[in-house]
Design a protein around this motif. Structure first.
Motif: not given
Length: 358
Positions: A224-229, A233-237, A272-278
């Motif tokens: 939950q602490n990771t940025a949205v962007r 990217a990391e959760s792609a399956r 879009e700026t919120r994509l870099d928020e947790p």
């Protein structure tokens, strides 16, 4: 041609409909009459069938034999071991399928069927009890049986009172009454029903959530602490993709859910700026969850009632172990809505105080 002219019903069709309705009323009245006069012989039959440790053997000849197949199938469907025995084949070796710990349900409207009555002394010699379903306890079959359920002399609905119609309808309904009463007495559960009906939408709806949920590499789980962007990217399956990311805290407990719809809303609002928020700042906190040991119909009910697309599955401590996606159960959603009607009660789906369905 006008609509009125096209809707005119030919006279012969009117007569056919009148005849069909009369036939249905005659058979319905026969069932109502049997229900009114059913006595403790029915209870004695239930007691006898329930007391045996073997199987229920259903036998009859002609149309009664076909009814027997349906009764045996209903008993088996409800967890009661049942088989069909053809009376004519029985005296040519098939009697070997009957054992002394079985019980026989014998069907004959007249109670005087030769092929069936030929079996009676053989069954008596083997010590196998017989439940007779016949018009009269005074018939050969009725007199020889340990328990006789009298259905009364039925008037068949064909013009000559010959073709088995009303009598077979009554036998089928009585067989249903026996099967359901026995299943209730034995505490038959939906879980057992699912065991005997693994195929089709019915079996699927009665399966366990753990048998259907997406697991392992099919899941998208992030902190939950990771940025949205970064989460996206990391959760792609690869392969079958879920439309939701399950978010966890440092202890691995589920804290939120972020879906494709949430992402679409951010973009529609030009945030879009919120994509870099947790991701915790935009996720759905404390989402509705369910445990894997529940039946699938519970998950379908939740998805339908709450209009959800994804339902996280958690363990007893709240850690994500799976996910039910609405596309996995799409064909079952209308059935769940039907099953929740007053005449089709389902397992309650009341959540705990933390929104978890256990």
């Amino acid at each position: 041609m006008s609509a009125a002219a096209r809707s005119v019903v030919p006279f012969d069709h009117v007569e056919q409909l009148r005849s069909a309705r009369d036939i249905l009323r005659v058979e319905a009245n026969a069932l109502e009459s049997l229900a009114s006069r059913l006595d403790t012989s029915f209870c004695a039959a239930v007691d006898l069938i329930d007391s045996v440790t073997g199987s229920v053997i259903v036998t009859g000849i002609g149309k009664a034999g076909l009814v027997g197949q349906k009764i045996a199938a209903s008993l088996s469907s409800l967890g009661i071991r049942a088989h069909v025995l053809h009376p004519a084949e029985a005296v040519h070796g098939d009697l070997g399928c009957v054992h002394e710990d079985d019980v026989v349900i014998a069907l004959s409207h007249s109670g005087e069927t030769d092929e069936l009555n030929r079996l009676l002394p053989l069954l008596d010699r083997m010590g196998v009890p017989v439940v007779a379903v016949t018009a009269s306890a005074g018939s050969t079959l009725g007199a020889a049986a340990q328990v006789t359920i009298e259905i009364g002399k039925q008037v068949e609905v064909d013009d000559h009172n010959l073709a088995p119609t009303t009598s077979t309808t009554v036998m089928i309904a009585l067989g249903d009454a026996l099967a359901v009463t026995l299943s209730r007495r034995r505490g038959f559960t939906p879980q057992r029903f699912a065991l005997f009906h693994p195929g089709g939408s019915l079996g699927r709806r009665l399966s366990r959530i753990k048998d259907v949920m997406r697991t392992g590499e099919e899941l998208r789980i992030s902190s939950q602490n990771t940025a949205v962007r970064d989460v996206l990217a990391e959760s792609a399956r690869p392969g079958r993709r879920t439309g939701a990311v399950m978010l966890v805290d440092d202890e691995g407990l589920l804290t939120g859910l972020f879906t494709d719809s949430d992402l679409a809303r951010l973009l529609e609002r030009r945030e879009e700026t919120r994509l870099d928020e947790p991701i915790s700042s935009v996720m759905t906190h404390r989402p509705i969850t369910v445990t894997s040991d529940r039946m699938l119909e519970v998950a379908v009910e939740i998805l339908s009632a709450r209009k959800l697309s994804e339902l996280p599955v958690v363990d007893s401590e709240g850690r994500p172990v799976g996910l039910i996606d609405v596309t996995d159960v799409l064909g079952l959603v209308p059935e769940a809505e039907h099953a929740s009607s007053p005449t089709h009660p389902t397992t309650p789906v009341t959540p705990t105080t933390d929104g978890r369905y256990e």
